[in-house]
Write an enzyme that holds these catalytic residues in place. Structure first.
Site, PDB file in Angstrom:
ATOM      1  N   LYS A 280       0.661  -1.180  -0.041  1.00  0.00           N
ATOM      2  CA  LYS A 280       0.125  -0.045   0.022  1.00  0.00           C
ATOM      3  C   LYS A 280       1.005   1.225   0.082  1.00  0.00           C
ATOM      4  O   LYS A 280       0.801   2.089  -0.849  1.00  0.00           O
ATOM      5  CB  LYS A 280      -0.760  -0.042   1.287  1.00  0.00           C
ATOM      6  CG  LYS A 280      -1.791   1.271   1.417  1.00  0.00           C
ATOM      7  CD  LYS A 280      -2.422   1.500   2.754  1.00  0.00           C
ATOM      8  CE  LYS A 280      -1.123   2.211   3.646  1.00  0.00           C
ATOM      9  NZ  LYS A 280      -1.821   2.595   4.970  1.00  0.00           N
ATOM     10  N   CYS A 348     -19.251   6.266   5.889  1.00  0.00           N
ATOM     11  CA  CYS A 348     -18.972   4.966   6.021  1.00  0.00           C
ATOM     12  C   CYS A 348     -18.159   4.468   7.114  1.00  0.00           C
ATOM     13  O   CYS A 348     -17.034   3.980   6.732  1.00  0.00           O
ATOM     14  CB  CYS A 348     -18.885   4.147   4.776  1.00  0.00           C
ATOM     15  SG  CYS A 348     -19.374   2.555   4.720  1.00  0.00           S
ATOM     16  N   CYS A 355     -25.801   5.383   7.656  1.00  0.00           N
ATOM     17  CA  CYS A 355     -26.402   5.007   6.578  1.00  0.00           C
ATOM     18  C   CYS A 355     -27.491   5.948   6.400  1.00  0.00           C
ATOM     19  O   CYS A 355     -28.097   5.804   5.201  1.00  0.00           O
ATOM     20  CB  CYS A 355     -27.150   3.576   6.612  1.00  0.00           C
ATOM     21  SG  CYS A 355     -25.644   2.256   7.012  1.00  0.00           S
ATOM     22  N   CYS A 358     -26.367   8.355   3.705  1.00  0.00           N
ATOM     23  CA  CYS A 358     -25.744   7.943   2.612  1.00  0.00           C
ATOM     24  C   CYS A 358     -26.845   7.817   1.401  1.00  0.00           C
ATOM     25  O   CYS A 358     -28.119   7.178   1.614  1.00  0.00           O
ATOM     26  CB  CYS A 358     -25.180   6.565   3.122  1.00  0.00           C
ATOM     27  SG  CYS A 358     -24.137   5.960   1.663  1.00  0.00           S
ATOM     28  N   CYS A 366     -26.326  -0.105  -1.863  1.00  0.00           N
ATOM     29  CA  CYS A 366     -25.617  -0.559  -0.911  1.00  0.00           C
ATOM     30  C   CYS A 366     -26.041  -2.028  -0.307  1.00  0.00           C
ATOM     31  O   CYS A 366     -26.799  -1.840   0.512  1.00  0.00           O
ATOM     32  CB  CYS A 366     -25.170   0.238  -0.060  1.00  0.00           C
ATOM     33  SG  CYS A 366     -23.737  -0.206   1.292  1.00  0.00           S
TER      34      CYS A 366
END
Length: 402
Positions: A280, A348, A355, A358, A366
């Protein structure tokens, strides 16, 4: 034996009249008091009803009616009486039933984006599909069907909320007044410090290095080589695993000075050969320092969120990186990390996903959206008769609907 005249008269009266004596118990006295009070109340209402004028409103008065045993005060039912053994207790069926709907929360949710409660819909998983050509044996990866819509909606949400990565990300921490070589080195050190550390804490540690290292040379490769390890450990103390990171930074500085011409490596393999640098960090450093997108930098946010969306089912960031690189357009490789890290910091969240704020949850895109559950509480009132007394039992039954 002779008896007196008074005794004989008394015995004669006792034979002609039976005198019944009965002990007055507290239960019997309470019953009499209850009936007496109820009768007095009914008589008072009747007197008031009869004394009113003809023009008075009749609807404002209750109908006196006949007295019922259930109208008596609660002292009658509250005084239990003993019953004889062997006498069965008669019971009646259910007389009342009522249900109350309650809402339970499985995870924290807030009001919708427009202020009204959001209607959360659980989406259907549409993962990337692997298609094999039977003639040539070539494998083609088809992206998730709705990935472009999800991506664009997340971009719109990210524009409305400022995330810590937007101002304190590793790409933006290097000093602008330094040379390109020194800025690349500061970016590498920032990425090494960011492992398992919040962006705010990483920014604080980098600021300590930029302001506390002796200048010249300051926060450069030469400055890191010159500073003693205990002093360096103190400057980066806020970050996680600062003891190990102190060793990694000192060892990496020696390798850069001896094997890479005092600059950071120009390849992924060279970056990953440094202590404490994984895939990463290598891909992110290559993109931020050298401007080359040779892979996707996948951290815990990218791995967690893409699995929640159902794009794939992977066990770790490295496996997620390979799945994303198989179908995601190359021009998205650099921005997806910054996009999803900020999305994971603001909406998130790892714990307590919002939620209700969102757009993906509102549109049913989702599959990992936390949907509310309704719990129905049913109360059944059952009457149990015990001779002249009555008692009530309430039974509550809960049913959940997901």
């Amino acid at each position: 034996m002779k008896t007196s005249r008074l005794a004989r008269e008394t015995a004669k009266i006792g034979k002609n009249a039976e005198v019944v004596t009965k002990r007055t118990t507290r239960s019997f006295a309470a019953s009499l008091n209850g009936f007496a009070a109820a009768d007095a109340q009914a008589f008072a209402v009747k007197q008031e009803y009869e004394s009113d004028d003809d023009s008075s409103s009749l609807s404002s008065l209750g109908s006196p009616g006949p007295f019922d045993i259930e109208d008596a005060p609660s002292t009658l039912a509250a005084t239990p009486r003993k019953r004889k053994h062997g006498i069965p207790i008669p019971t009646t069926a259910v007389t009342e039933a009522s249900s109350i709907k309650l809402e339970t929360r499985t995870s924290p949710r807030k009001a919708g984006i427009n202020g009204s409660p959001a209607k959360i819909k659980k989406g259907r998983k549409q993962p990337a599909k692997k298609v094999v050509d039977h003639d040539s044996g070539e494998v083609t990866i088809h992206p998730p069907a709705n990935w472009e819509e999800i991506y664009s909606l997340v971009q719109e949400m990210r524009k409305k909320v400022l995330a810590p990565v937007d101002t304190m990300g590793c790409e933006s921490l290097a000093e602008d007044t330094r040379s390109p070589r020194d800025r690349r080195f500061q970016t590498l050190i920032a990425l090494m410090l960011s492992s398992q550390t919040k962006d705010t804490t990483t920014a604080l540690a980098i600021s300590n290095l930029q302001t506390s290292l002796p200048s010249p040379p300051g926060f450069t490769l030469e400055g890191i080589l010159a500073v003693p390890a205990p002093t360096l450990n103190t400057l980066i103390h806020p970050v996680g695993f600062h003891n190990n990171k102190t060793k990694y930074i000192k060892a990496a500085a020696l390798l850069l000075a001896s094997h890479h011409n005092s600059d950071i490596p120009t390849t992924i393999e060279g970056l990953m050969s440094l202590p404490g640098v994984g895939p990463k960090m290598a891909y992110l450093c290559m993109s931020a320092a050298w401007g080359r997108d040779e892979g996707i930098g996948v951290d815990v946010h990218v791995h967690r969120i893409t699995n929640l969306w159902g794009w794939h089912k992977t066990n770790g960031p490295e496996e997620t990186r390979k799945c994303l690189e198989a179908w995601l357009p190359r021009e998205r490789w650099h921005e997806i990390n910054h996009l999803l890290v900020g999305f994971g910091q603001t909406i998130c969240l790892p714990v307590g996903r919002k939620c209700g704020e969102c757009v993906l949850a509102e549109k049913g895109l989702c599959p990992g959206a936390a949907v509310k559950k309704e719990a129905t509480v049913k109360r059944k009132r059952v009457k149990v008769e015990k001779g002249e007394e009555e008692a009530e039992a309430v039974k509550i039954v809960k049913e959940e609907r997901g």
